[in-house]
Design a protein around this motif. Structure first.
Motif, PDB file in Angstrom:
ATOM      1  N   HIS A  59       0.532  -1.181   0.056  1.00  0.00           N
ATOM      2  CA  HIS A  59      -0.115  -0.104  -0.045  1.00  0.00           C
ATOM      3  C   HIS A  59       0.833   1.239  -0.302  1.00  0.00           C
ATOM      4  N   TYR A  60       0.273   2.299  -0.821  1.00  0.00           N
ATOM      5  CA  TYR A  60       1.318   3.588  -0.547  1.00  0.00           C
ATOM      6  C   TYR A  60      -0.124   4.579  -1.041  1.00  0.00           C
ATOM      7  N   TYR A  61       0.178   5.900  -0.725  1.00  0.00           N
ATOM      8  CA  TYR A  61      -0.556   6.857  -1.087  1.00  0.00           C
ATOM      9  C   TYR A  61      -0.167   7.764  -2.238  1.00  0.00           C
ATOM     10  N   LYS A  62       0.747   8.901  -1.863  1.00  0.00           N
ATOM     11  CA  LYS A  62       1.151   9.645  -2.832  1.00  0.00           C
ATOM     12  C   LYS A  62       2.690   9.300  -3.518  1.00  0.00           C
ATOM     13  N   ASN A  63       3.446   8.674  -2.979  1.00  0.00           N
ATOM     14  CA  ASN A  63       4.772   8.590  -3.206  1.00  0.00           C
ATOM     15  C   ASN A  63       5.067   7.423  -4.354  1.00  0.00           C
ATOM     16  N   THR A  64       4.456   7.880  -5.542  1.00  0.00           N
ATOM     17  CA  THR A  64       4.448   6.713  -6.592  1.00  0.00           C
ATOM     18  C   THR A  64       5.965   6.381  -6.962  1.00  0.00           C
ATOM     19  N   SER A  65       6.787   7.292  -7.168  1.00  0.00           N
ATOM     20  CA  SER A  65       8.186   7.130  -7.564  1.00  0.00           C
ATOM     21  C   SER A  65       8.969   6.184  -6.600  1.00  0.00           C
ATOM     22  N   ARG A  66       8.799   6.324  -5.457  1.00  0.00           N
ATOM     23  CA  ARG A  66       9.387   5.736  -4.337  1.00  0.00           C
ATOM     24  C   ARG A  66       9.022   4.054  -4.298  1.00  0.00           C
ATOM     25  N   ILE A  67       7.383   3.925  -4.460  1.00  0.00           N
ATOM     26  CA  ILE A  67       6.935   2.718  -4.623  1.00  0.00           C
ATOM     27  C   ILE A  67       7.422   1.868  -5.847  1.00  0.00           C
ATOM     28  N   LEU A  68       7.636   2.595  -7.137  1.00  0.00           N
ATOM     29  CA  LEU A  68       7.832   1.943  -8.278  1.00  0.00           C
ATOM     30  C   LEU A  68       9.377   1.506  -8.107  1.00  0.00           C
ATOM     31  N   GLU A  69      10.352   2.333  -7.497  1.00  0.00           N
ATOM     32  CA  GLU A  69      11.515   1.946  -7.364  1.00  0.00           C
ATOM     33  C   GLU A  69      11.638   0.740  -6.222  1.00  0.00           C
ATOM     34  N   LEU A  70      10.988   0.772  -5.106  1.00  0.00           N
ATOM     35  CA  LEU A  70      10.697  -0.342  -4.554  1.00  0.00           C
ATOM     36  C   LEU A  70      10.409  -1.716  -5.194  1.00  0.00           C
ATOM     37  N   THR A  71       9.431  -1.520  -5.898  1.00  0.00           N
ATOM     38  CA  THR A  71       9.031  -2.618  -6.900  1.00  0.00           C
ATOM     39  C   THR A  71      10.265  -3.254  -7.842  1.00  0.00           C
ATOM     40  N   GLU A  72      10.860  -2.328  -8.302  1.00  0.00           N
ATOM     41  CA  GLU A  72      11.828  -2.721  -9.024  1.00  0.00           C
ATOM     42  C   GLU A  72      12.936  -3.410  -8.387  1.00  0.00           C
ATOM     43  N   GLU A  73      13.355  -3.230  -7.078  1.00  0.00           N
ATOM     44  CA  GLU A  73      14.272  -3.670  -6.260  1.00  0.00           C
ATOM     45  C   GLU A  73      13.802  -4.943  -5.942  1.00  0.00           C
ATOM     46  N   LEU A  74      12.618  -5.188  -5.814  1.00  0.00           N
ATOM     47  CA  LEU A  74      11.959  -6.763  -5.048  1.00  0.00           C
ATOM     48  C   LEU A  74      12.007  -7.724  -6.285  1.00  0.00           C
ATOM     49  N   LYS A  75      12.386  -7.293  -7.660  1.00  0.00           N
ATOM     50  CA  LYS A  75      12.269  -8.229  -8.674  1.00  0.00           C
ATOM     51  C   LYS A  75      13.327  -9.242  -8.672  1.00  0.00           C
ATOM     52  N   VAL A  76      14.282  -8.982  -7.824  1.00  0.00           N
ATOM     53  CA  VAL A  76      15.346 -10.064  -7.632  1.00  0.00           C
ATOM     54  C   VAL A  76      14.823 -11.271  -6.727  1.00  0.00           C
ATOM     55  N   PHE A  77      13.786 -11.075  -6.182  1.00  0.00           N
ATOM     56  CA  PHE A  77      13.206 -12.239  -5.247  1.00  0.00           C
ATOM     57  C   PHE A  77      12.330 -13.153  -5.581  1.00  0.00           C
ATOM     58  N   ASN A  78      11.841 -12.818  -7.045  1.00  0.00           N
ATOM     59  CA  ASN A  78      11.090 -13.541  -7.875  1.00  0.00           C
ATOM     60  C   ASN A  78       9.864 -13.758  -6.888  1.00  0.00           C
ATOM     61  N   ILE A  79       8.970 -12.617  -6.652  1.00  0.00           N
ATOM     62  CA  ILE A  79       7.932 -13.096  -5.875  1.00  0.00           C
ATOM     63  C   ILE A  79       6.950 -11.948  -6.765  1.00  0.00           C
ATOM     64  N   ASP A  80       5.340 -12.259  -6.185  1.00  0.00           N
ATOM     65  CA  ASP A  80       4.546 -11.454  -6.991  1.00  0.00           C
ATOM     66  C   ASP A  80       4.425 -10.248  -6.123  1.00  0.00           C
ATOM     67  N   VAL A  81       4.314  -8.939  -6.855  1.00  0.00           N
ATOM     68  CA  VAL A  81       4.067  -7.731  -5.993  1.00  0.00           C
ATOM     69  C   VAL A  81       2.904  -6.938  -6.604  1.00  0.00           C
ATOM     70  N   PHE A  82       2.021  -6.716  -5.667  1.00  0.00           N
ATOM     71  CA  PHE A  82       0.686  -5.963  -6.233  1.00  0.00           C
ATOM     72  C   PHE A  82       0.665  -4.732  -5.370  1.00  0.00           C
ATOM     73  N   LEU A  83       0.483  -3.599  -6.041  1.00  0.00           N
ATOM     74  CA  LEU A  83       0.409  -1.948  -5.698  1.00  0.00           C
ATOM     75  C   LEU A  83      -0.865  -2.056  -5.383  1.00  0.00           C
ATOM     76  N   VAL A  84      -0.999  -1.238  -4.151  1.00  0.00           N
ATOM     77  CA  VAL A  84      -2.451  -0.827  -3.749  1.00  0.00           C
ATOM     78  C   VAL A  84      -2.453   0.725  -3.236  1.00  0.00           C
ATOM     79  N   GLN A  85      -2.907   1.582  -4.087  1.00  0.00           N
ATOM     80  CA  GLN A  85      -2.768   3.060  -3.852  1.00  0.00           C
ATOM     81  C   GLN A  85      -4.207   3.355  -3.000  1.00  0.00           C
ATOM     82  N   ALA A  86      -3.966   4.109  -2.051  1.00  0.00           N
ATOM     83  CA  ALA A  86      -5.325   4.382  -1.256  1.00  0.00           C
ATOM     84  C   ALA A  86      -4.947   5.681  -0.372  1.00  0.00           C
ATOM     85  N   ASP A  87      -5.944   6.495  -0.273  1.00  0.00           N
ATOM     86  CA  ASP A  87      -5.789   7.457   0.920  1.00  0.00           C
ATOM     87  C   ASP A  87      -6.603   6.949   2.202  1.00  0.00           C
TER      88      ASP A  87
END
Length: 243
Positions: free
Chosen positions: A35-63
């Motif tokens: 989950h994230y709210y406004k910091n789209t760039s940071r959550i996308l960077e994190l998603t990129e970092e997590l690719k090495v672990f070969n897991i499913d990552v789903f983003l949930v944007q919510a205020d």
């Protein structure tokens, strides 16, 4: 036997502590709802970092100030084994100068929305072989802080919730715990000067501020199968600052 797939939902994953917890859980083999709210760039960077672990990552944007997001969030979650509430904000001001808006805002982020999410997710979590609910609270929820009265109150409410819910769901094997970090070297301390931070470090027996990974490592343990017999607890990650 361990479930082949375990899913964790982490609120506030674009923050420094939430991000560190997401990385640690990915290392532990969890698939993640972040989950994230406004910091789209940071959550996308994190998603990129997590690719090495070969897991499913789903983003949930919510205020979390908008309760209509609750139904949308819950529709996006299927299996869930772990819920971590790491989202949070603070306000540094005298209580008598605080506004109704800040009181409502901090209540929504720290208490109302996470409780509503837990209530909605509970049937899924209790189906898990190792269901886990974890709140990242604060040392101030235990001892209180001047100039952060509302924040301290909301963090204290989280601890009361953890203790009560842990008793209610223990029959299913689901555990409910909290971590109460002390001073963590994140953007939340940016309001202090370097001299003030040094004075703070000198108050801490271990002689340094906590790092986000310190909180994440504690979370990893409480969310693992190794902590099956630990529930209703608040684990202080504070370097001996509060005992």
């Amino acid at each position: 036997m361990r479930q082949t797939k375990r899913y964790a939902f982490v609120t506030g994953a674009s923050g420094e502590i939430g991000g560190a917890i997401a990385r640690r859980l990915a290392q532990d083999g969890f698939h993640l709802y972040l989950h994230y709210y406004k910091n789209t760039s940071r959550i996308l960077e994190l998603t990129e970092e997590l690719k090495v672990f070969n897991i499913d990552v789903f983003l949930v944007q919510a205020d979390f100030r908008n309760s209509e997001n609750l139904m949308r969030i819950t529709k996006e979650i299927f299996q869930l084994d772990v819920f971590v509430h790491a989202a949070g904000e603070s306000e540094y001001t005298l209580f008598m100068d605080s506004s109704d808006q800040s009181l409502e805002h901090l209540y929504q982020i720290h208490v109302e929305m996470p409780l509503r999410l837990v209530r909605t997710f509970l049937p899924k979590i209790q189906k898990s072989e190792h269901g886990r609910i974890l709140f990242i609270s604060s040392i101030w929820g235990e001892i209180g802080a001047a100039m952060e009265v509302i924040y301290s109150t909301m963090k204290g409410a989280q601890l009361a919730f953890v203790k009560a819910l842990s008793k209610e769901v223990a029959y299913s094997g689901t555990t409910v715990n909290a971590i109460t970090p002390g001073a963590v070297d994140t953007a939340m301390l940016d309001r202090f000067t370097e001299c003030e931070k040094l004075d703070l470090e000198n108050e801490i027996p271990l002689g340094r501020l906590a790092k986000p990974i310190d909180v994440a490592n504690a979370a990893s343990y409480l969310l693992s199968e190794k902590s099956d017999y630990i529930t209703g607890q608040a684990l202080g990650v504070n370097g001996g600052w509060n005992m």
